[in-house]
Design an enzyme around this catalytic site. Structure first.
Site, PDB file in Angstrom:
ATOM      1  N   LYS A 179      33.751  35.047  27.294  1.00  0.00           N
ATOM      2  CA  LYS A 179      33.961  36.432  26.263  1.00  0.00           C
ATOM      3  C   LYS A 179      35.616  36.167  26.761  1.00  0.00           C
ATOM      4  O   LYS A 179      35.520  37.432  28.141  1.00  0.00           O
ATOM      5  CB  LYS A 179      32.983  37.079  26.615  1.00  0.00           C
ATOM      6  CG  LYS A 179      32.983  38.615  25.983  1.00  0.00           C
ATOM      7  CD  LYS A 179      33.668  39.036  25.019  1.00  0.00           C
ATOM      8  CE  LYS A 179      34.554  40.373  24.749  1.00  0.00           C
ATOM      9  NZ  LYS A 179      35.677  40.395  25.224  1.00  0.00           N
ATOM     10  N   GLU A 254      35.746  39.831  40.458  1.00  0.00           N
ATOM     11  CA  GLU A 254      37.449  40.454  40.460  1.00  0.00           C
ATOM     12  C   GLU A 254      38.010  41.426  40.299  1.00  0.00           C
ATOM     13  O   GLU A 254      37.854  41.407  38.148  1.00  0.00           O
ATOM     14  CB  GLU A 254      38.321  39.503  40.736  1.00  0.00           C
ATOM     15  CG  GLU A 254      37.977  37.992  41.044  1.00  0.00           C
ATOM     16  CD  GLU A 254      37.579  38.190  43.286  1.00  0.00           C
ATOM     17  OE1 GLU A 254      38.923  39.165  43.237  1.00  0.00           O
ATOM     18  OE2 GLU A 254      36.885  37.135  43.635  1.00  0.00           O
ATOM     19  N   CYS A 288      46.891  41.245  39.057  1.00  0.00           N
ATOM     20  CA  CYS A 288      45.884  42.401  40.465  1.00  0.00           C
ATOM     21  C   CYS A 288      46.311  42.661  41.628  1.00  0.00           C
ATOM     22  O   CYS A 288      45.998  42.993  42.283  1.00  0.00           O
ATOM     23  CB  CYS A 288      44.240  41.904  39.950  1.00  0.00           C
ATOM     24  SG  CYS A 288      44.418  40.248  40.475  1.00  0.00           S
ATOM     25  N   GLU A 389      45.496  51.777  40.809  1.00  0.00           N
ATOM     26  CA  GLU A 389      46.375  50.828  40.170  1.00  0.00           C
ATOM     27  C   GLU A 389      46.799  50.900  38.873  1.00  0.00           C
ATOM     28  O   GLU A 389      46.335  51.927  38.008  1.00  0.00           O
ATOM     29  CB  GLU A 389      45.402  49.719  40.463  1.00  0.00           C
ATOM     30  CG  GLU A 389      45.558  48.774  39.495  1.00  0.00           C
ATOM     31  CD  GLU A 389      44.546  47.337  39.437  1.00  0.00           C
ATOM     32  OE1 GLU A 389      43.889  47.520  39.009  1.00  0.00           O
ATOM     33  OE2 GLU A 389      44.848  46.514  39.880  1.00  0.00           O
TER      34      GLU A 389
HETATM   35  C1  UN1 Z   1      47.626  36.420  41.018  1.00  0.00           C
HETATM   36  O1  UN1 Z   1      48.636  37.138  41.234  1.00  0.00           O
HETATM   37  O2  UN1 Z   1      48.568  35.139  40.126  1.00  0.00           O
HETATM   38  O3  UN1 Z   1      43.234  39.514  36.935  1.00  0.00           O
HETATM   39  C2  UN1 Z   1      46.336  35.855  40.297  1.00  0.00           C
HETATM   40  C3  UN1 Z   1      44.761  39.349  37.463  1.00  0.00           C
HETATM   41  C4  UN1 Z   1      44.293  38.422  38.476  1.00  0.00           C
HETATM   42  C5  UN1 Z   1      44.455  37.331  39.753  1.00  0.00           C
HETATM   43  C6  UN1 Z   1      45.950  36.966  39.847  1.00  0.00           C
HETATM   44  N1  UN1 Z   1      42.076  38.029  39.151  1.00  0.00           N
HETATM   45  O4  UN1 Z   1      45.745  39.701  37.790  1.00  0.00           O
END
Ligand code: UN1
Length: 490
Positions: A179, A254, A288, A389
């Site tokens: 999804k 994550e 992230c 964030e």
């Molecule tokens: C990166 O920084 O190259 O959602 C990968 C995100 C992370 C992946 C980042 N889970 O930005």
């Protein structure tokens, strides 16, 4: 492409491309050209979700019983298709997410890397064999698939994140319901096309597009879904984790970050400045692992802030398809508004606006969701812009008197994903590595990214459950079986 010729894309269930049961669709537009519809996508509901889960469940035993090296061959085959379609895929990522084309190319390479790594694991998937304490007994461990897994992925890496979940999930023998974020379904459609052409049996990889609010909880809580891998906001990840945990499912989340770079006075300044600018404004700050805080030792603080402002003013802003562009639009009107709101909050909180600070206007920009790369200085840990964030091109600069204070400031956030320090002092670098509260740490390198054969993930509000990628990812997508065999003659 314009509105009237937009293509309709379907869900993929049990090896077939199908409309949603409700026949409802929604459009996706190019963030750099609001009037360009790049496609219409299925607005899936509970019925579609059930169909996808049933198909995955049905395919489960065939796929689990396919030898792992043979599963690996399909992954290797997909790489040939990736190579052939490389430029088209990169363009798709830029057109639906907005990021500069070179970042999109990097993203496709990253997807290919994790597939290559996972394909190789098909010939390993090692367990342990150990001596038993009982005579004539063999003891070993082996890995088995989980069954049906749900992958819920974000819009900011529409190709790489689905790939780095589905490649380990597939090699371990699981079947999948993917999804993708409602804002970036086209990359996921293309990913599924690639695996279909590579020879994945029907039902192994199913795709349902549409709104997470409509189907997400049902997908997570469905009794036939044994594991959930999620990347996205801390708010949604926390809810998914709680729902999954209550049902004793395996869940990995994550989530957000508030990543800091510490610059000590002895740092290689050119390297540190380039890294901060790239980390804060590359991919328009929408990752992230983006750098959102620069914590600078007092004796070089003013100099670093001035230089950062100078370098930032030299960035070229525009449509990501322009090869020379450094910073492209935010991915949606919603993200643009959210980032502008945070810039307003920073100003109200008394931070000093060093550069940027607004939406961009004019012929080149009116048609996209642009926000100027923005730097605030004199930021303190109690400010919201230092804590929350922002997920956009906003950098906060903070002053620290020594390494102890710098580390303490770096740790004073709810997040703990990635971090970095610039120094030539090896003892200080290790002092930092040993006390920083993040899952990934960099010395003299940007906060960004990671290599696919190493674990990716964070502490505190940044992540929960087993890490992604590398062996950790393989461990997440498989269950360990411990076997004891008494081979004494009866
Ligand atoms: C990166 O920084 O190259 O959602 C990968 C995100 C992370 C992946 C980042 N889970 O930005």
């Amino acid at each position: 492409m314009s509105n009237n010729i937009a293509v309709s894309y379907q869900n993929h269930i049990d090896g077939k491309w199908v409309d949603s049961e409700s026949k409802r669709e929604y459009p996706i537009i190019n963030p750099a050209h609001k009037d360009q519809v790049i496609g219409n996508f299925q607005l899936s509901d509970i019925e579609d979700t059930n169909n996808a889960i049933t198909a995955a469940s049905k395919a489960s035993s065939l796929w689990a019983n396919t030898p792992a090296p043979a599963r690996g061959q399909i992954l290797y085959k997909s790489l040939e298709i990736f190579s052939r379609r490389f430029e088209e895929l990169a363009r798709t990522v830029t057109e639906e997410e907005g990021k500069p084309i070179n970042d999109s190319r990097g993203e496709i390479r990253r997807a290919m890397n994790i597939i290559e790594y996972s394909a190789g694991e098909g010939r390993r998937l090692f367990g342990h064999t150990t001596p038993s304490e009982t005579p004539n007994t063999m003891a070993y461990t082996t890995r088995r698939p989980l069954g049906v897994v749900a992958l819920i992925t974000p819009w900011n890496f529409p190709m790489a994140i689905p790939a780095w979940k589905l490649a380990p999930a597939l090699i371990c023998g699981n079947t999948i319901v993917l999804k993708p974020a409602s804002g970036t379904p086209l990359s996921a459609v293309k990913l599924v096309e690639i695996f279909e052409e590579a020879g994945l049996p029907p039902g192994v990889l199913n795709l349902i597009t549409g709104s997470g609010a409509a189907i997400g909880n049902h997908l997570v809580e469905h009794p036939e879904v044994n594991a959930v891998s999620f990347t996205g906001s801390t708010e949604i990840g926390t809810d998914i984790y709680a729902r999954g945990a209550r049902l004793l499912k395996k869940v990995q989340c994550e989530m957000g970050g508030k990543n800091a770079v510490i610059v000590l006075a002895d740092a290689d300044m050119d390297k540190a400045l380039a890294s901060i600018v790239q980390g804060a404004f590359g991919s328009t700050g929408q990752r992230c692992t983006a750098t959102s805080r620069a914590i600078v030792e007092a004796s070089v603080y003013d100099q670093v802030v001035d230089q950062l402002a100078l370098k930032t003013s030299q960035l070229k802003i525009g449509d990501g398809l322009d090869e020379t562009v450094d910073v492209s639009p935010l991915s949606s009107a919603y993200q643009q508004e959210k980032v502008l709101e945070y810039i307003g909050i920073g100003t109200e909180e008394g931070a000093n606006l060093v550069c940027g600070g607004g939406a961009l206007s004019g012929d080149l920009y009116d048609n996209g969701f642009y926000v100027e790369p923005t730097i605030f200085s004199d930021v303190t840990t109690d400010m919201r812009i230092a804590q929350e964030e922002i997920f956009g091109p906003v950098l906060t600069a903070m002053e620290a008197h020594d390494i102890e204070e710098a580390i303490s400031v770096s740790n004073q956030v709810q997040f703990g994903l990635s971090s970095s320090i610039y120094t030539r002092d090896i003892p200080k670098a290790f002092q930092y590595i040993n006390t920083v509260e993040t899952g990934m740490v960099h010395v003299n390198a940007p906060t960004l990214g990671g290599e696919v054969h190493l674990p990716f993930g964070g502490l505190k509000s940044s992540g929960v459950g087993q890490r992604e990628q590398g062996l950790e990812g393989i461990n997440f997508f498989s269950e360990v079986l411990t076997a004891y065999i008494d081979y004494a003659e009866p």
